[in-house]
Scaffold this motif. Sequence first.
Motif, mmCIF file in Angstrom:
data_model
loop_
_atom_site.group_PDB
_atom_site.id
_atom_site.type_symbol
_atom_site.label_atom_id
_atom_site.label_comp_id
_atom_site.label_asym_id
_atom_site.label_seq_id
_atom_site.Cartn_x
_atom_site.Cartn_y
_atom_site.Cartn_z
ATOM 1 N N TRP A 1 -27.847 -12.235 -46.041
ATOM 2 C CA TRP A 1 -28.473 -12.859 -45.845
ATOM 3 C C TRP A 1 -29.659 -12.969 -46.636
ATOM 4 C CZ3 TRP A 1 -27.790 -17.818 -44.401
ATOM 5 C CH2 TRP A 1 -28.546 -18.907 -43.958
ATOM 6 N N MET A 2 -30.114 -13.126 -47.780
ATOM 7 C CA MET A 2 -30.849 -12.778 -48.880
ATOM 8 C C MET A 2 -31.586 -14.262 -48.728
ATOM 9 S SD MET A 2 -31.492 -12.175 -52.608
ATOM 10 C CE MET A 2 -30.869 -13.341 -52.958
ATOM 11 N N THR A 3 -33.026 -14.533 -47.892
ATOM 12 C CA THR A 3 -34.306 -15.848 -48.389
ATOM 13 C C THR A 3 -34.651 -15.342 -49.460
ATOM 14 O OG1 THR A 3 -33.286 -16.210 -45.980
ATOM 15 C CG2 THR A 3 -35.257 -17.518 -46.865
ATOM 16 N N ALA A 4 -34.481 -16.071 -50.704
ATOM 17 C CA ALA A 4 -35.659 -16.090 -51.145
ATOM 18 C C ALA A 4 -36.896 -17.028 -51.205
ATOM 19 C CB ALA A 4 -35.290 -17.225 -52.798
ATOM 20 N N GLY A 5 -36.681 -17.656 -50.388
ATOM 21 C CA GLY A 5 -38.065 -18.863 -50.456
ATOM 22 C C GLY A 5 -39.066 -18.647 -51.703
ATOM 23 N N LYS A 6 -40.071 -17.962 -51.634
ATOM 24 C CA LYS A 6 -41.007 -18.584 -52.833
ATOM 25 C C LYS A 6 -40.837 -17.576 -54.290
ATOM 26 C CE LYS A 6 -44.710 -14.522 -52.179
ATOM 27 N NZ LYS A 6 -45.981 -15.207 -51.787
ATOM 28 N N GLY A 7 -39.352 -16.567 -54.240
ATOM 29 C CA GLY A 7 -39.319 -15.529 -55.176
ATOM 30 C C GLY A 7 -38.174 -14.916 -55.199
ATOM 31 N N ILE A 8 -37.256 -14.534 -55.563
ATOM 32 C CA ILE A 8 -37.083 -13.657 -55.729
ATOM 33 C C ILE A 8 -35.804 -12.872 -56.376
ATOM 34 C CG2 ILE A 8 -34.454 -13.636 -54.214
ATOM 35 C CD1 ILE A 8 -35.261 -11.687 -52.783
ATOM 36 N N VAL A 9 -35.741 -12.174 -56.761
ATOM 37 C CA VAL A 9 -34.824 -11.066 -58.254
ATOM 38 C C VAL A 9 -33.573 -10.124 -57.062
ATOM 39 C CG1 VAL A 9 -34.264 -10.524 -60.601
ATOM 40 C CG2 VAL A 9 -36.108 -11.981 -59.746
ATOM 41 N N HIS A 10 -32.363 -10.762 -57.957
ATOM 42 C CA HIS A 10 -31.751 -9.645 -57.239
ATOM 43 C C HIS A 10 -30.187 -9.656 -58.147
ATOM 44 C CE1 HIS A 10 -28.100 -12.663 -55.178
ATOM 45 N NE2 HIS A 10 -28.970 -13.062 -56.199
ATOM 46 N N SER A 11 -29.318 -8.096 -58.564
ATOM 47 C CA SER A 11 -28.111 -8.238 -58.742
ATOM 48 C C SER A 11 -27.095 -8.238 -57.991
ATOM 49 C CB SER A 11 -28.127 -6.881 -59.845
ATOM 50 O OG SER A 11 -28.773 -5.782 -59.259
ATOM 51 N N GLU A 12 -26.076 -8.708 -58.731
ATOM 52 C CA GLU A 12 -24.524 -8.003 -57.580
ATOM 53 C C GLU A 12 -23.538 -6.925 -58.700
ATOM 54 O OE1 GLU A 12 -24.099 -12.321 -55.247
ATOM 55 O OE2 GLU A 12 -25.050 -12.638 -57.700
ATOM 56 N N ARG A 13 -23.145 -5.660 -57.801
ATOM 57 C CA ARG A 13 -22.028 -5.316 -59.468
ATOM 58 C C ARG A 13 -21.408 -4.707 -58.293
ATOM 59 N NH1 ARG A 13 -24.694 -5.269 -63.904
ATOM 60 N NH2 ARG A 13 -27.148 -4.876 -63.387
ATOM 61 N N THR A 14 -19.791 -4.088 -58.865
ATOM 62 C CA THR A 14 -19.233 -3.477 -58.328
ATOM 63 C C THR A 14 -19.355 -1.964 -57.482
ATOM 64 O OG1 THR A 14 -17.195 -4.356 -58.890
ATOM 65 C CG2 THR A 14 -16.321 -1.806 -58.491
ATOM 66 N N PRO A 15 -19.499 -1.277 -56.740
ATOM 67 C CA PRO A 15 -20.306 -0.461 -56.116
ATOM 68 C C PRO A 15 -19.521 1.104 -57.369
ATOM 69 C CG PRO A 15 -19.267 -1.259 -54.127
ATOM 70 C CD PRO A 15 -19.111 -2.110 -55.047
ATOM 71 N N GLU A 16 -20.122 1.658 -57.503
ATOM 72 C CA GLU A 16 -20.343 3.222 -58.439
ATOM 73 C C GLU A 16 -18.530 4.144 -58.582
ATOM 74 O OE1 GLU A 16 -20.071 5.059 -61.882
ATOM 75 O OE2 GLU A 16 -21.657 3.399 -61.471
ATOM 76 N N ARG A 17 -18.489 3.646 -56.653
ATOM 77 C CA ARG A 17 -17.557 4.743 -56.142
ATOM 78 C C ARG A 17 -15.810 4.051 -56.639
ATOM 79 N NH1 ARG A 17 -15.797 3.660 -50.533
ATOM 80 N NH2 ARG A 17 -17.064 1.873 -49.985
ATOM 81 N N PHE A 18 -16.220 2.496 -57.121
ATOM 82 C CA PHE A 18 -14.489 1.980 -56.656
ATOM 83 C C PHE A 18 -14.913 1.145 -58.553
ATOM 84 C CE2 PHE A 18 -16.067 0.719 -52.773
ATOM 85 C CZ PHE A 18 -14.522 1.199 -51.935
ATOM 86 N N ARG A 19 -15.835 1.624 -59.577
ATOM 87 C CA ARG A 19 -15.579 1.317 -60.580
ATOM 88 C C ARG A 19 -14.235 1.898 -62.155
ATOM 89 N NH1 ARG A 19 -19.904 -2.312 -61.722
ATOM 90 N NH2 ARG A 19 -20.182 -1.502 -63.798
ATOM 91 N N HIS A 20 -13.775 2.861 -61.695
ATOM 92 C CA HIS A 20 -12.649 2.902 -62.552
ATOM 93 C C HIS A 20 -11.434 2.851 -61.318
ATOM 94 C CE1 HIS A 20 -16.395 4.653 -64.912
ATOM 95 N NE2 HIS A 20 -16.524 5.203 -63.840
ATOM 96 N N SER A 21 -11.051 2.028 -60.953
ATOM 97 C CA SER A 21 -10.340 1.792 -59.896
ATOM 98 C C SER A 21 -9.484 0.085 -59.953
ATOM 99 C CB SER A 21 -10.147 2.816 -58.381
ATOM 100 O OG SER A 21 -11.019 2.301 -57.706
#
Length: 298
Positions: free
Chosen positions: A92-112
């Motif tokens: 649960w991320m509340t941006a309010g006046k402003g936030i920046v985020h990224s969403e990625r596959t975790p490193e441990r799953f990136r090669h499977s």
Amino acid sequence: MSNIQLIIEERPADIGHFLVGRLLPFRERRMVGPFIFIDHMGPAQMSDHQNLDVGPHPHIGLSTLTYLFEGNVTHHDTLGTNVEIQPGQVNWMTAGKGIVHSERTPERFRHSDKVLHGLQIWVALPRELEQMDPTFFHAEGDTIPSWEEGGVHYKLVAGEVKGHRSPVPVYSRLYLLELKNKERQTISLGKDLYGDVGMYILEGSVESEGNVYEPRRILVAKNSQLCDFVMGEHTTVYIFGGEPFPEPRHIYWNFVASDMALIEKAKEDWVARRFPLLPNEPDIVPLPPEHPSLRQKA
């Protein structure tokens, strides 16, 4: 669900990495209570060389809720949060006046080989909190209230309903309730709900007033006090809604606000790099070109 006002079917939307099922906003219904955006992600089968990589992008005026059925996603934001969300947990991320985020596959799953399946939801903030400081909350699965009732398993992902309260720190009266069953059941929730109410059918079927409704659609009720329906065998639905706001909301790209001036400022700030940035993540998502579908009033 008695007295259905509207049926919203998933529409394919390309988020730049894979197709999702877009549910809200919809041209005839921009919001259900404070819920302003719902995407059904997947189930996406991803090979050993395919990964989720949504680079740094901004938000204002809303809270994001990520709830996964399958798969894992690493969330990184400008508050310093770096957390992996797993099935059954809530981000649960509340941006309010402003936030920046990224969403990625975790490193441990990136090669499977992997699967990604879940819900991405935006909840608009009350007008007086649209410019609050951003916050982040992660709820482990075992902290989410769950109970059995009449052969149905309930889980309260967010908000308050039926005498239960989720630990997720919401900012208005709302609910997101998961119902699962194995055998056919009649459900009556009218006395427990309030405000606007919608139902998303994930799997199985729902019967109401002689009609059968299949998965991947939202049913919106005319009156929350008449929320009665039948769940077919092996069905999963999500009941969501709450008190609507007195004023409309504008939505443009990742920005939500009651005042369009706040969105215009956010657009200018993102282009000028006045938002905080994530270190070591140069794949910043650019502001999309002006397009009518990106500028909507809810």
